[in-house]
Design a protein around this motif. Structure first.
Motif, PDB file in Angstrom:
ATOM      1  N   HIS A 178       4.229 -16.323  -4.910  1.00  0.00           N
ATOM      2  CA  HIS A 178       2.869 -16.676  -4.502  1.00  0.00           C
ATOM      3  C   HIS A 178       1.986 -15.430  -4.513  1.00  0.00           C
ATOM      4  O   HIS A 178       1.779 -14.794  -3.472  1.00  0.00           O
ATOM      5  CB  HIS A 178       2.863 -17.307  -3.109  1.00  0.00           C
ATOM      6  N   PRO A 179       1.440 -15.056  -5.685  1.00  0.00           N
ATOM      7  CA  PRO A 179       0.630 -13.831  -5.759  1.00  0.00           C
ATOM      8  C   PRO A 179      -0.617 -13.873  -4.886  1.00  0.00           C
ATOM      9  O   PRO A 179      -1.126 -12.828  -4.482  1.00  0.00           O
ATOM     10  CB  PRO A 179       0.270 -13.729  -7.245  1.00  0.00           C
ATOM     11  N   GLU A 180      -1.096 -15.065  -4.571  1.00  0.00           N
ATOM     12  CA  GLU A 180      -2.304 -15.177  -3.749  1.00  0.00           C
ATOM     13  C   GLU A 180      -2.082 -14.724  -2.312  1.00  0.00           C
ATOM     14  O   GLU A 180      -3.043 -14.547  -1.559  1.00  0.00           O
ATOM     15  CB  GLU A 180      -2.835 -16.621  -3.775  1.00  0.00           C
ATOM     16  N   THR A 181      -0.838 -14.511  -1.919  1.00  0.00           N
ATOM     17  CA  THR A 181      -0.549 -14.086  -0.546  1.00  0.00           C
ATOM     18  C   THR A 181      -0.183 -12.603  -0.455  1.00  0.00           C
ATOM     19  O   THR A 181       0.272 -12.141   0.584  1.00  0.00           O
ATOM     20  CB  THR A 181       0.590 -14.925   0.060  1.00  0.00           C
ATOM     21  N   ILE A 182      -0.401 -11.862  -1.538  1.00  0.00           N
ATOM     22  CA  ILE A 182      -0.134 -10.425  -1.535  1.00  0.00           C
ATOM     23  C   ILE A 182      -1.464  -9.699  -1.384  1.00  0.00           C
ATOM     24  O   ILE A 182      -2.401  -9.938  -2.143  1.00  0.00           O
ATOM     25  CB  ILE A 182       0.585  -9.980  -2.815  1.00  0.00           C
ATOM     26  N   VAL A 183      -1.545  -8.809  -0.406  1.00  0.00           N
ATOM     27  CA  VAL A 183      -2.773  -8.070  -0.121  1.00  0.00           C
ATOM     28  C   VAL A 183      -2.481  -6.583  -0.238  1.00  0.00           C
ATOM     29  O   VAL A 183      -1.572  -6.067   0.419  1.00  0.00           O
ATOM     30  CB  VAL A 183      -3.306  -8.396   1.289  1.00  0.00           C
ATOM     31  N   GLU A 184      -3.256  -5.898  -1.074  1.00  0.00           N
ATOM     32  CA  GLU A 184      -3.112  -4.455  -1.213  1.00  0.00           C
ATOM     33  C   GLU A 184      -4.105  -3.767  -0.289  1.00  0.00           C
ATOM     34  O   GLU A 184      -5.300  -4.069  -0.320  1.00  0.00           O
ATOM     35  CB  GLU A 184      -3.347  -4.033  -2.658  1.00  0.00           C
ATOM     36  N   LEU A 185      -3.610  -2.856   0.511  1.00  0.00           N
ATOM     37  CA  LEU A 185      -4.446  -2.145   1.470  1.00  0.00           C
ATOM     38  C   LEU A 185      -4.925  -0.828   0.884  1.00  0.00           C
ATOM     39  O   LEU A 185      -4.178  -0.136   0.189  1.00  0.00           O
ATOM     40  CB  LEU A 185      -3.663  -1.876   2.750  1.00  0.00           C
ATOM     41  N   SER A 186      -6.157  -0.458   1.188  1.00  0.00           N
ATOM     42  CA  SER A 186      -6.677   0.834   0.734  1.00  0.00           C
ATOM     43  C   SER A 186      -6.347   1.945   1.732  1.00  0.00           C
ATOM     44  O   SER A 186      -6.407   3.111   1.399  1.00  0.00           O
ATOM     45  CB  SER A 186      -8.184   0.745   0.515  1.00  0.00           C
ATOM     46  N   ARG A 187      -5.982   1.576   2.942  1.00  0.00           N
ATOM     47  CA  ARG A 187      -5.607   2.578   3.945  1.00  0.00           C
ATOM     48  C   ARG A 187      -4.096   2.775   3.917  1.00  0.00           C
ATOM     49  O   ARG A 187      -3.365   2.004   3.312  1.00  0.00           O
ATOM     50  CB  ARG A 187      -6.048   2.131   5.335  1.00  0.00           C
TER      51      ARG A 187
ATOM     52  N   GLY B 236       0.840  -1.185   0.000  1.00  0.00           N
ATOM     53  CA  GLY B 236       0.000   0.000   0.000  1.00  0.00           C
ATOM     54  C   GLY B 236       0.876   1.235   0.000  1.00  0.00           C
ATOM     55  O   GLY B 236       2.102   1.136  -0.075  1.00  0.00           O
ATOM     56  N   ARG B 237       0.257   2.390   0.099  1.00  0.00           N
ATOM     57  CA  ARG B 237       1.002   3.653   0.113  1.00  0.00           C
ATOM     58  C   ARG B 237       1.164   4.167   1.538  1.00  0.00           C
ATOM     59  O   ARG B 237       0.264   4.015   2.358  1.00  0.00           O
ATOM     60  CB  ARG B 237       0.272   4.693  -0.717  1.00  0.00           C
ATOM     61  N   ASN B 238       2.310   4.782   1.789  1.00  0.00           N
ATOM     62  CA  ASN B 238       2.522   5.403   3.089  1.00  0.00           C
ATOM     63  C   ASN B 238       2.038   6.850   3.056  1.00  0.00           C
ATOM     64  O   ASN B 238       1.497   7.306   2.041  1.00  0.00           O
ATOM     65  CB  ASN B 238       3.989   5.289   3.541  1.00  0.00           C
ATOM     66  N   GLY B 239       2.225   7.579   4.132  1.00  0.00           N
ATOM     67  CA  GLY B 239       1.754   8.952   4.231  1.00  0.00           C
ATOM     68  C   GLY B 239       2.427   9.910   3.261  1.00  0.00           C
ATOM     69  O   GLY B 239       1.930  11.005   3.017  1.00  0.00           O
ATOM     70  N   HIS B 240       3.557   9.508   2.688  1.00  0.00           N
ATOM     71  CA  HIS B 240       4.273  10.347   1.729  1.00  0.00           C
ATOM     72  C   HIS B 240       4.001   9.936   0.284  1.00  0.00           C
ATOM     73  O   HIS B 240       4.615  10.471  -0.633  1.00  0.00           O
ATOM     74  CB  HIS B 240       5.775  10.291   1.997  1.00  0.00           C
ATOM     75  N   GLY B 241       3.106   8.952   0.079  1.00  0.00           N
ATOM     76  CA  GLY B 241       2.764   8.505  -1.262  1.00  0.00           C
ATOM     77  C   GLY B 241       3.680   7.440  -1.828  1.00  0.00           C
ATOM     78  O   GLY B 241       3.491   7.001  -2.961  1.00  0.00           O
ATOM     79  N   GLN B 242       4.672   7.008  -1.059  1.00  0.00           N
ATOM     80  CA  GLN B 242       5.562   5.940  -1.506  1.00  0.00           C
ATOM     81  C   GLN B 242       4.863   4.597  -1.327  1.00  0.00           C
ATOM     82  O   GLN B 242       4.027   4.429  -0.433  1.00  0.00           O
ATOM     83  CB  GLN B 242       6.853   5.940  -0.702  1.00  0.00           C
ATOM     84  N   TRP B 243       5.223   3.640  -2.171  1.00  0.00           N
ATOM     85  CA  TRP B 243       4.659   2.296  -2.037  1.00  0.00           C
ATOM     86  C   TRP B 243       5.462   1.514  -1.017  1.00  0.00           C
ATOM     87  O   TRP B 243       6.695   1.556  -0.996  1.00  0.00           O
ATOM     88  CB  TRP B 243       4.653   1.579  -3.384  1.00  0.00           C
ATOM     89  N   VAL B 244       4.754   0.793  -0.153  1.00  0.00           N
ATOM     90  CA  VAL B 244       5.346  -0.035   0.896  1.00  0.00           C
ATOM     91  C   VAL B 244       4.962  -1.478   0.641  1.00  0.00           C
ATOM     92  O   VAL B 244       3.819  -1.777   0.291  1.00  0.00           O
ATOM     93  CB  VAL B 244       4.810   0.388   2.293  1.00  0.00           C
ATOM     94  N   ALA B 245       5.915  -2.375   0.807  1.00  0.00           N
ATOM     95  CA  ALA B 245       5.644  -3.816   0.817  1.00  0.00           C
ATOM     96  C   ALA B 245       6.254  -4.346   2.099  1.00  0.00           C
ATOM     97  O   ALA B 245       7.415  -4.058   2.404  1.00  0.00           O
ATOM     98  CB  ALA B 245       6.262  -4.520  -0.390  1.00  0.00           C
TER      99      ALA B 245
END
Length: 91
Positions: free
Chosen positions: A57-66, A20-29
């Motif tokens: 294993h793409p099925e174990t990657i979850v993208e957060l909206s928050r 997801g994105r952090n408070g600065h707009g960078q992507w975090v994994a």
């Protein structure tokens, strides 16, 4: 001739990786327990990293909206709370 041993049934499940994105707009994994993670300039790079780290294993990657912040101490919220907050599988 060598006989090959079948894969162990006790192999651990692939790790859940949150992106997801952090408070600065960078992507975090980040792996759910904080074992690995990083900051990325794009969603594609975050997913590429997550796939490399979790054994493809793409099925174990979850993208957060928050917003998600990189946590070096491994104190991410419980997975159930994350899904209740708008998480969705990427794959």
């Amino acid at each position: 001739m060598r006989s090959l041993e079948p894969p162990s049934r006790n192999m651990p499940a692939p790790a859940l990786v949150l992106i997801g994105r952090n408070g600065h707009g960078q992507w975090v994994a980040q792996e759910q327990n904080g074992l690995y993670g990083g900051l990325f300039v794009s969603r594609a790079e975050a997913i590429k990293y997550a796939l490399f780290e979790n054994g493809q294993h793409p099925e174990t990657i979850v993208e957060l909206s928050r917003t998600i912040e990189l946590d070096a101490d491994g104190r991410l919220a419980a997975v159930g709370l994350l899904f209740a907050s708008g998480g969705r599988p990427v794959a």
